[in-house]
Design an enzyme around this catalytic site. Structure first.
Site, mmCIF file in Angstrom:
data_model
loop_
_atom_site.group_PDB
_atom_site.id
_atom_site.type_symbol
_atom_site.label_atom_id
_atom_site.label_comp_id
_atom_site.label_asym_id
_atom_site.label_seq_id
_atom_site.Cartn_x
_atom_site.Cartn_y
_atom_site.Cartn_z
ATOM 1 N N HIS A 1 0.857 -1.185 0.000
ATOM 2 C CA HIS A 1 0.000 0.000 0.000
ATOM 3 C C HIS A 1 0.890 1.231 0.000
ATOM 4 O O HIS A 1 1.828 1.324 0.781
ATOM 5 C CB HIS A 1 -0.858 0.053 1.272
ATOM 6 N N TYR B 1 -5.633 4.068 7.534
ATOM 7 C CA TYR B 1 -6.061 2.869 6.824
ATOM 8 C C TYR B 1 -4.848 2.029 6.416
ATOM 9 O O TYR B 1 -4.822 0.814 6.621
ATOM 10 C CB TYR B 1 -6.876 3.251 5.589
#
Length: 166
Positions: A63, A127
């Site tokens: 990510h 997140y």
């Protein structure tokens, strides 16, 4: 806080969430490879003027939350990061190169990239940081691919008969 960037004739704030994974989504980004990869990715981003806001390397995917110059195309960002990091990782880990030699590449063809829009930077950073916690397996028999065993898919050399249309 939105930290906009400036060029000679423009002010911009281009932030992206980028996700990509190794070919066949094997869990190869572990045991030191993840830390080396973070260093490589930081060097790439410094060279191309991408600013990493948050980054997390899981065993089977990555990510990114980054900002980039307004002149950088989204496909170029993904292509640059994936291609250079694969070359550098293969140099640093010859066993990884040997493992992926049959398919010829480390990263899968696809990726996910999204503009962050109205989402705050803190929300996206949280997140990404929480991904490591939520990716821990909760079941037994986790799919792993040890470096000593070449997967069946890569070991087989399939010869498909050609069909001739009459």
């Amino acid at each position: 806080m939105n930290k906009s960037r400036h060029s000679s004739h423009s002010t911009y704030l281009c932030r992206y969430h980028l996700i990509f994974c190794p070919k066949f989504r094997f869990r190869v980004l572990k045991d030191g490879v993840d830390e080396t990869l973070k260093e490589i990715l930081q060097k790439i981003c410094d060279r191309y003027r991408y600013e990493i806001q948050a980054m997390e390397v899981m065993p089977d995917h990555i990510h990114f939350f980054l900002s980039a110059p307004q002149t950088a195309a989204l496909t170029d960002i993904a292509w640059t990061i994936k291609s250079i990091s694969a070359i550098e990782l293969f140099k640093a880990y010859p066993d990884l190169k040997h493992f992926y030699q049959r398919c010829g590449r480390l990263w899968s063809n696809g990726y996910f990239i999204a503009t962050t829009g109205d989402a705050s930077a803190e929300t996206i950073k949280k997140y990404i940081e929480d991904q490591r916690k939520s990716s821990e397996p909760t079941w037994k028999g986790e799919r792993v691919c040890p470096e000593q065993r070449i997967p069946e898919l890569l070991r087989l050399k399939l010869n498909y008969p050609m069909r001739i249309k009459s």
